[in-house]
Design an enzyme around this catalytic site. Structure first.
Site, mmCIF file in Angstrom:
data_model
loop_
_atom_site.group_PDB
_atom_site.id
_atom_site.type_symbol
_atom_site.label_atom_id
_atom_site.label_comp_id
_atom_site.label_asym_id
_atom_site.label_seq_id
_atom_site.Cartn_x
_atom_site.Cartn_y
_atom_site.Cartn_z
ATOM 1 N N LYS A 35 45.947 30.573 37.539
ATOM 2 C CA LYS A 35 43.988 30.337 37.571
ATOM 3 C C LYS A 35 43.299 28.931 38.405
ATOM 4 C CE LYS A 35 44.886 34.499 34.873
ATOM 5 N NZ LYS A 35 46.202 34.511 35.079
ATOM 6 N N ARG A 69 50.840 40.275 41.701
ATOM 7 C CA ARG A 69 51.768 41.301 40.894
ATOM 8 C C ARG A 69 51.245 42.949 41.275
ATOM 9 N NH1 ARG A 69 49.948 43.000 36.492
ATOM 10 N NH2 ARG A 69 48.909 41.550 35.913
ATOM 11 N N ASN A 73 46.363 38.462 41.235
ATOM 12 C CA ASN A 73 47.787 39.144 40.010
ATOM 13 C C ASN A 73 48.331 39.302 41.478
ATOM 14 O OD1 ASN A 73 47.078 38.961 37.278
ATOM 15 N ND2 ASN A 73 45.853 40.874 38.249
ATOM 16 N N GLU A 127 40.490 35.792 39.945
ATOM 17 C CA GLU A 127 41.924 35.574 40.164
ATOM 18 C C GLU A 127 42.671 36.127 40.000
ATOM 19 O OE1 GLU A 127 42.569 36.060 35.287
ATOM 20 O OE2 GLU A 127 43.514 37.708 35.856
ATOM 21 N N GLU A 182 40.945 40.100 41.390
ATOM 22 C CA GLU A 182 39.558 40.450 40.636
ATOM 23 C C GLU A 182 38.608 39.967 41.426
ATOM 24 O OE1 GLU A 182 41.714 40.008 36.837
ATOM 25 O OE2 GLU A 182 43.454 41.700 37.354
ATOM 26 N N GLU A 239 35.686 29.138 31.230
ATOM 27 C CA GLU A 239 34.731 29.531 32.287
ATOM 28 C C GLU A 239 33.422 30.331 31.577
ATOM 29 O OE1 GLU A 239 35.782 32.801 34.024
ATOM 30 O OE2 GLU A 239 36.924 31.924 35.716
ATOM 31 N N HIS A 299 39.939 42.378 25.811
ATOM 32 C CA HIS A 299 39.832 41.937 27.089
ATOM 33 C C HIS A 299 40.960 42.673 27.672
ATOM 34 C CE1 HIS A 299 37.437 38.881 25.896
ATOM 35 N NE2 HIS A 299 37.600 38.398 24.836
#
Length: 731
Positions: free
Chosen positions: A147, A324, A322, A320, A306, A231, A266
């Site tokens: 990330k 997959r 992903n 980020e 995302e 962040e 989360h």
């Protein structure tokens, strides 16, 4: 039009558009995939196997010792053991998985999601071993899976980023300085993996060190890498992600967006597609940004970009990527009518994407609700147990992705997700109606789940209008969580439980009557007196008493005893009294239909009722589903008495309470850290132990200031839910 769209969705796997509008290149049939090893478990392994079977491709499952009898093993053509239960020794053991693929004769490995799905080293190992990795190139996984690296790449490409620190230096003093520079609150996040594991919101500098170290431990346990990024924490964010797909010929497109804002710990629990309350222009901007991100790293196969959307400024930022297939990919499949696992296999075979961007349809709306084994009242802590009863709703517009069956055990070793409930409607309102109806029909008995909580979410007025953000649960906690001090809510909850307790009594007795009427016991004296001369004694109003213990969520997890007296009437009805002043007598007519199903009339209302019963530890566990209500009761075995029977023992359900200062395990788990020694003085709130279950850490703290007693646990020990860990005393 709508019916055609629905047909496409319900046969995702039978008919697909094959318009080759993209550059295609040459592909050879000599190397087409004929056998796939699925390097995963649970529902995603079953999901991949289903598509492979439809395509005529053989599948190989892998399993740990804990999963020997699992559904994903049973549904595959063959299965190979890869190690003991801990994931690091089985599902995270890349060498063992590759060896299994080679031994089985598989040409390809599908990683699913989680575990090794975002490991560049594993993707490279597959390719070096002559196996096709059904996913993106290792270089893209490395660039976007890290990330911090992905944010540097996106920043260089001009994509907006949330202020933060994405550097290599992980020294804790350096990280503390960066957190001060960014400004609190800050978000601590592992640079690898996902699913909310390792994430921490830190509000003050005093919390930073403990949170940082815990995040590192969780990241290492879950993903094998413990590096962290920081962040600025956006206070009112939405989580919107875009499904992208690329092929090996340079074509990349998006399949619209999903809103995943409703989260706890989360982790997403309700996802939907498309995102509500965004403009067509905003949707287009998201799609363009996502495709640009994928092209920047020469991406192919399935991926998700995302974004975090600031609801105050309406700006979006890259969060980020992903690399997959996502857990929530079914909602995208439902609105575009395509099987994304099939697309993955097509791309792995070297074929071009089956659609161009302009050909991607957008039809209707879909929701996905994740069904978890967890204790909502304990802060959503994961739960373990056996699925003694498991019934799911399925229809033309309702899809359930699951990796378990009735009788399976949910263990502490893996993620506690039981299933994904996916629904489609012609618009958001229609889809929401189906979601609420399907949740009311989703039945699990044997362990606590979040189904009731999901119903509260789906029925909330703010959710109905699409007013969602990642703090949705916190913002509306007064509506979503029980308040033991609210007398009105407590009374309403008790009345609903009392009604369902009465229905339970009528249904269970009626089922006994039904069975005994067809199998006369021959006057056995061991049976209640009203069955000694089936069906019942003439002109005798036989009575029966039952005591049911109700788990009262409105009383801070306390239970409440309900004493019932049931009188059988000559016309087949039951009069049911509750031993409480002012409680009216309820007249119930119950008809046993089959299995767990009853048709019940009570208080002028006729409806269907489902009752599931199982026995454990001399306790009869009873679950009832009636309309949108679900209640759980316990009854000590052997406590049912007819009024004519003599008994020296008054029915009583015991409840035990631990002495003040005693600390019990909030969940079944593994002791990963013991922070103090026995007989050490601690302050209130001081961490004493760290437990881990299903890859999530839980810090056990001292309930008061004093001295620790009875702490005999060591790192590596397993504890059961509710077991005594230690106590804190004044001396």
């Amino acid at each position: 039009m709508a019916s055609l769209a629905l047909l496409r969705r319900t046969t995702l796997s039978h008919s697909h558009v094959r318009a080759r509008a993209f550059s295609e290149g040459k592909s050879s049939n000599r190397h087409r995939i004929e056998k796939i090893l699925v390097a995963n478990r649970g529902e995603i392994a079953c999901r991949i196997t289903r598509t492979a079977r439809r395509l005529g491709i053989q599948t190989v499952a892998v399993y740990s010792d804990a999963d020997r009898d699992s559904l994903h093993v049973a549904t595959a053509d063959e299965a190979i053991r890869i190690g003991p239960p801990p994931a690091r020794l089985s599902y995270l053991n890349g060498a063992s998985i590759v060896d299994a693929a080679i031994r089985s004769g598989a040409q390809a490995i599908h990683p699913g999601y989680g575990f090794l799905s975002e490991s560049a080293d594993f993707a490279k190992l597959c390719e070096e071993s002559g196996l096709t990795f059904i996913g993106p190139p290792a270089s893209a996984i490395r660039d976007m899976g890290d990330k911090s690296a992905s944010k540097r790449i996106m920043g260089a490409a001009g994509v907006p980023l949330v202020p933060g620190y994405h550097g290599y230096d992980q020294d804790i003093e350096k990280m503390k300085l960066e957190a001060d520079r960014i400004g609190y609150p800050v978000l601590i996040k592992p640079t690898h993996g996902g699913g909310g594991k390792g994430m921490r919101i830190v509000h003050t500098p005093d919390e930073f060190v403990e949170s940082f170290l815990a995040a590192q431990r969780e990241a290492a346990a879950s993903f094998g890498v413990n590096t962290i990024l920081l962040e600025k924490y956006i206070t009112r964010p939405r989580h919107i992600e875009v499904q992208i797909f690329g092929d090996k010929h340079g074509n990349v497109l998006h399949l619209y967006e999903r809103d995943c804002s409703v989260q706890r710990r989360h982790q997403k629990i309700i996802e939907e597609a498309p995102a509500p309350n965004i403009s067509a222009d905003f949707r287009a901007q998201l799609g363009v940004a996502a495709v640009s991100a994928a092209k920047a790293v020469n991406y192919y196969n399935a991926g998700t970009v995302e974004f975090i959307v600031d609801t105050v400024s309406d700006e979006f930022y890259f969060m980020e990527m992903n690399t997959r297939l996502q857990v929530e990919h079914p909602v995208t499949e439902m609105i575009v009518g395509q099987d994304l696992v099939e697309w993955q296999i097509l791309v792995a075979n070297g074929e071009a994407l089956p659609l161009s961007q302009s050909q991607v349809p957008l039809s209707g709306h879909a929701f996905e609700a994740r069904i978890y084994a967890e204790n909502v009242q304990k802060g959503f802590l994961p739960a373990t147990g056996v699925l003694h009863h498991y019934h799911v709703p399925v229809s033309s517009a309702v899809r359930v992705e699951t990796g378990v069956k009735e009788g399976d055990k949910v263990s502490m070793h893996y993620d506690p997700m039981i299933a994904k409930l996916v629904v489609w409607g012609e618009n958001r309102a229609a889809a929401l109606v189906k979601l609420k109806d399907s949740l009311s029909k989703f039945q699990v008995a044997g362990l606590p789940t979040n189904v009731n909580f999901l119903q509260k979410l789906a029925n909330h007025r703010a959710f109905a209008i699409g007013n969602v953000e990642t703090h949705f649960i916190d913002n509306y906690k007064e509506d979503l969580f029980v308040d033991a001090n609210n007398s009105v809510s407590v009374k309403e909850a008790y009345e609903a439980a009392r009604l369902n307790a009465s229905l339970v009594a009528a249904c269970l007795i009626e089922k006994e009557h039904f069975i005994l009427a067809r199998n006369p016991p021959g006057g056995s004296s061991l049976l209640p007196i009203w069955y000694s001369s089936p069906p019942f004694r003439i002109h005798h109003q036989a009575k029966r008493r039952m005591e049911l213990e109700w788990d009262n969520e409105y009383g801070s997890g306390s239970s409440k005893i309900m004493k019932l007296t049931i009188t059988y009437q000559p016309d087949g009805r039951y009069l049911i009294e509750t031993e409480q002043n002012g409680s009216p007598v309820l007249e119930v007519k119950s008809t046993y239909v089959k299995d767990n199903y009853f048709r019940v009339e009570a208080a002028g209302v006729i409806n269907d009722v489902n009752v599931a019963v199982y026995s454990k530890d001399q306790i009869r566990h009873i679950h009832i589903w009636q309309g949108s209500c679900h209640h759980y009761f316990r009854e000590k075995l052997g406590l049912e008495l007819s009024e004519d029977e003599e008994s020296q023992h008054k029915p009583k359900v015991e409840t035990s309470a631990n002495p003040q200062g005693t600390v019990v395990a909030p969940m079944a788990g593994l002791v990963v850290k013991v922070l103090v020694e026995n007989k050490t003085r601690v302050e209130e709130g001081q961490p004493v132990l760290v437990l881990e279950a299903m890859k999530m850490e839980h810090v056990v703290k001292a309930p008061s200031s004093g001295y620790v007693h009875g702490l005999q646990l060591m790192v590596g020990e397993q504890v059961s839910d509710g077991s005594v860990l230690f106590s804190v005393k004044d001396q």
